[in-house]
Design a protein around this motif. Structure first.
Motif, PDB file in Angstrom:
ATOM      1  N   UNK A   1       0.861  -1.183   0.000  1.00  0.00           N
ATOM      2  CA  UNK A   1       0.000   0.000   0.000  1.00  0.00           C
ATOM      3  C   UNK A   1       0.897   1.233   0.000  1.00  0.00           C
ATOM      4  N   UNK A   2       0.564   2.193  -0.849  1.00  0.00           N
ATOM      5  CA  UNK A   2       1.308   3.446  -0.851  1.00  0.00           C
ATOM      6  C   UNK A   2       0.579   4.475   0.001  1.00  0.00           C
ATOM      7  N   UNK A   3       1.307   5.147   0.858  1.00  0.00           N
ATOM      8  CA  UNK A   3       0.726   6.208   1.673  1.00  0.00           C
ATOM      9  C   UNK A   3       1.405   7.523   1.297  1.00  0.00           C
ATOM     10  N   UNK A   4       0.583   8.531   1.010  1.00  0.00           N
ATOM     11  CA  UNK A   4       1.126   9.823   0.609  1.00  0.00           C
ATOM     12  C   UNK A   4       1.129  10.781   1.786  1.00  0.00           C
ATOM     13  N   UNK A   5       2.135  11.643   1.853  1.00  0.00           N
ATOM     14  CA  UNK A   5       2.149  12.628   2.937  1.00  0.00           C
ATOM     15  C   UNK A   5       1.031  13.640   2.746  1.00  0.00           C
ATOM     16  N   UNK A   6       0.503  14.162   3.828  1.00  0.00           N
ATOM     17  CA  UNK A   6      -0.586  15.138   3.714  1.00  0.00           C
ATOM     18  C   UNK A   6      -0.054  16.522   3.369  1.00  0.00           C
ATOM     19  N   UNK A   7       1.221  16.740   3.658  1.00  0.00           N
ATOM     20  CA  UNK A   7       1.817  18.032   3.336  1.00  0.00           C
ATOM     21  C   UNK A   7       3.087  17.788   2.536  1.00  0.00           C
TER      22      UNK A   7
ATOM     23  N   UNK B   1      -5.587  -0.450   3.294  1.00  0.00           N
ATOM     24  CA  UNK B   1      -5.078   0.923   3.286  1.00  0.00           C
ATOM     25  C   UNK B   1      -5.157   1.606   4.656  1.00  0.00           C
ATOM     26  N   UNK B   2      -6.220   1.311   5.401  1.00  0.00           N
ATOM     27  CA  UNK B   2      -6.383   1.967   6.707  1.00  0.00           C
ATOM     28  C   UNK B   2      -5.273   1.538   7.669  1.00  0.00           C
ATOM     29  N   UNK B   3      -4.940   0.236   7.625  1.00  0.00           N
ATOM     30  CA  UNK B   3      -3.848  -0.263   8.480  1.00  0.00           C
ATOM     31  C   UNK B   3      -2.507   0.373   8.064  1.00  0.00           C
ATOM     32  N   UNK B   4      -2.295   0.477   6.757  1.00  0.00           N
ATOM     33  CA  UNK B   4      -1.061   1.103   6.264  1.00  0.00           C
ATOM     34  C   UNK B   4      -0.990   2.565   6.690  1.00  0.00           C
ATOM     35  N   UNK B   5      -2.122   3.255   6.577  1.00  0.00           N
ATOM     36  CA  UNK B   5      -2.169   4.659   6.988  1.00  0.00           C
ATOM     37  C   UNK B   5      -1.851   4.782   8.485  1.00  0.00           C
ATOM     38  N   UNK B   6      -2.398   3.845   9.275  1.00  0.00           N
ATOM     39  CA  UNK B   6      -2.173   3.884  10.724  1.00  0.00           C
ATOM     40  C   UNK B   6      -0.691   3.688  11.041  1.00  0.00           C
ATOM     41  N   UNK B   7      -0.062   2.722  10.366  1.00  0.00           N
ATOM     42  CA  UNK B   7       1.366   2.474  10.581  1.00  0.00           C
ATOM     43  C   UNK B   7       2.189   3.697  10.178  1.00  0.00           C
ATOM     44  N   UNK B   8       1.793   4.291   9.070  1.00  0.00           N
ATOM     45  CA  UNK B   8       2.481   5.496   8.594  1.00  0.00           C
ATOM     46  C   UNK B   8       2.357   6.618   9.633  1.00  0.00           C
ATOM     47  N   UNK B   9       1.155   6.821  10.098  1.00  0.00           N
ATOM     48  CA  UNK B   9       0.931   7.909  11.072  1.00  0.00           C
ATOM     49  C   UNK B   9       1.732   7.648  12.354  1.00  0.00           C
ATOM     50  N   UNK B  10       1.832   6.373  12.723  1.00  0.00           N
ATOM     51  CA  UNK B  10       2.521   6.021  13.973  1.00  0.00           C
ATOM     52  C   UNK B  10       4.027   6.255  13.861  1.00  0.00           C
ATOM     53  N   UNK B  11       4.598   5.834  12.715  1.00  0.00           N
ATOM     54  CA  UNK B  11       6.067   5.802  12.635  1.00  0.00           C
ATOM     55  C   UNK B  11       6.687   6.886  11.758  1.00  0.00           C
ATOM     56  N   UNK B  12       5.955   7.376  10.783  1.00  0.00           N
ATOM     57  CA  UNK B  12       6.556   8.344   9.853  1.00  0.00           C
ATOM     58  C   UNK B  12       6.039   9.753  10.107  1.00  0.00           C
ATOM     59  N   UNK B  13       4.725   9.905  10.140  1.00  0.00           N
ATOM     60  CA  UNK B  13       4.150  11.246  10.226  1.00  0.00           C
ATOM     61  C   UNK B  13       4.300  11.851  11.616  1.00  0.00           C
ATOM     62  N   UNK B  14       4.154  11.035  12.654  1.00  0.00           N
ATOM     63  CA  UNK B  14       4.190  11.461  14.061  1.00  0.00           C
ATOM     64  C   UNK B  14       3.091  12.423  14.413  1.00  0.00           C
TER      65      UNK B  14
END
Ligand SMILES: [Zn+2]
Length: 334
Positions: free
Chosen positions: A264-270, A321-334
């Motif tokens: 799953x690809x997750x894009x940054x919001x900014x 996608x929701x799980x991928x987004x959650x992992x992204x938010x947890x570890x990348x986006x902060x």
């Protein structure tokens, strides 16, 4: 006139001194640096286009090598846009080549199209083609649509205001999974080279200001069976893009999307640049985190997280996608 590298091209009555000069003053944007994009970019560069913009989000993989231009086994794992730019600069050191390692979303498409005189399609997915079509029609920039699969492909120069656009030809993208990918259906090595050559010739004619271009001429080639067909596409009166000027694909879409190759690809919001060394430092206590070829690859919670400098991430080992987004938010986006 000295016999420089463009002498054999300049002598063509179709191009001439003026056409060659216009090429040298022009900027071409190549979207996607896979097989179509690398062949197309090389042809435009050698033809004398003054400035090349490249955009691609992926890394060079071994399965690409049978059909691409420019890449060698030394490039495996490098971002395609950077590897392509390096090779192009060796061919023509005086040409300005500007690579972008990024997902081509609406915002970036608008920015790059606004800076271009023509756009060459090297994409591997239809969704982004609709983004490019909207951005080009909105701005009135010509682009050359090209698609390849199996033993053949098709291409059409889209001249906004003069002929049909992609949505006149195919009103809407098919649902995900409806069209097989190159991974599923395969692709014959010479096919992208042939289609990219046809498309590059059209782009050169656009940049040279040729009056011979026929808007809406769709060419279909099957290299295996030796078939070439042409058909004339007309503008659709109710076309949402070039008719009603409703650019639906330029509005922000979902930020997490399942990729056809898995993951799953997750894009940054900014928009902005991620400090990958800093992120590596944060993730290393949680599992192996390796910084190589300009990307960070981390094993975490049973998944593989690949993070790019623009903040985009590919999460492998999940399909939701929701799980991928959650992992992204947890570890990348902060
Ligand atoms: Zn249209």
């Amino acid at each position: 006139m000295a016999l420089d590298r463009f002498a054999r091209q300049r002598v063509l009555p179709e191009l001439g001194e003026g056409g060659q000069r216009r090429l040298g003053e022009a900027t071409a944007l190549v979207v996607g640096c896979g097989a179509l994009g690398t062949h197309g970019a090389e042809l435009l560069l050698r033809a004398g286009v003054g400035r090349l913009l490249l955009v691609d989000r992926d890394l060079v993989e071994e399965t690409n090598l049978h059909r691409v231009a420019l890449f060698t086994p030394d490039d495996l794992g490098k971002p395609k846009a950077l590897a392509a730019a390096e090779a192009l600069r060796r061919i023509a050191p005086d040409t300005e080549v500007v690579p972008r390692v990024a997902h081509l979303g609406p915002e970036l498409a608008r920015e790059l199209v606004a800076d271009s005189d023509v756009v060459l399609d090297g994409l591997d997915n239809l969704e982004t083609r609709y983004v490019v079509n909207d951005a080009c029609v909105e701005r009135g920039i010509p682009w050359v649509y090209t698609a390849v699969l199996g033993t053949g492909g098709m291409t059409m120069a889209i001249l906004p205001g003069k002929g049909p656009c992609l949505r006149c030809l195919f009103p809407d993208p098919p649902p995900p999974g409806a069209i097989p990918t190159c991974a599923e259906a395969g692709i014959l090595g010479p096919v992208p080279a042939a289609l990219a050559a046809v498309a590059a010739a059209q782009a050169i004619a656009v940049l040279a200001g040729s009056a011979d271009l026929v808007p809406g001429r769709l060419l279909l080639l099957d290299l295996w069976r030796g078939r070439v067909e042409g058909t004339d596409v007309v503008r659709a009166p109710g076309c949402p893009a070039c008719g009603r000027r409703r650019f639906e694909f330029l509005s922000p879409g979902p930020s997490a999307a399942v990729l056809c190759g898995g993951g799953v690809q997750v894009l940054p919001r900014t928009r902005g640049t991620v400090d990958l060394a800093d992120l590596q430092g944060r993730l290393a206590p949680l599992g192996p985190a390796r910084l190589a070829q300009g990307v960070l690859v981390a094993q975490i919670e049973g998944v593989e997280l690949t993070v790019f400098p623009d903040g985009r991430a590919v999460v492998k080992g999940v399909s939701d996608p929701a799980r991928a987004q959650a992992l992204y938010d947890r570890y990348v986006a902060r």
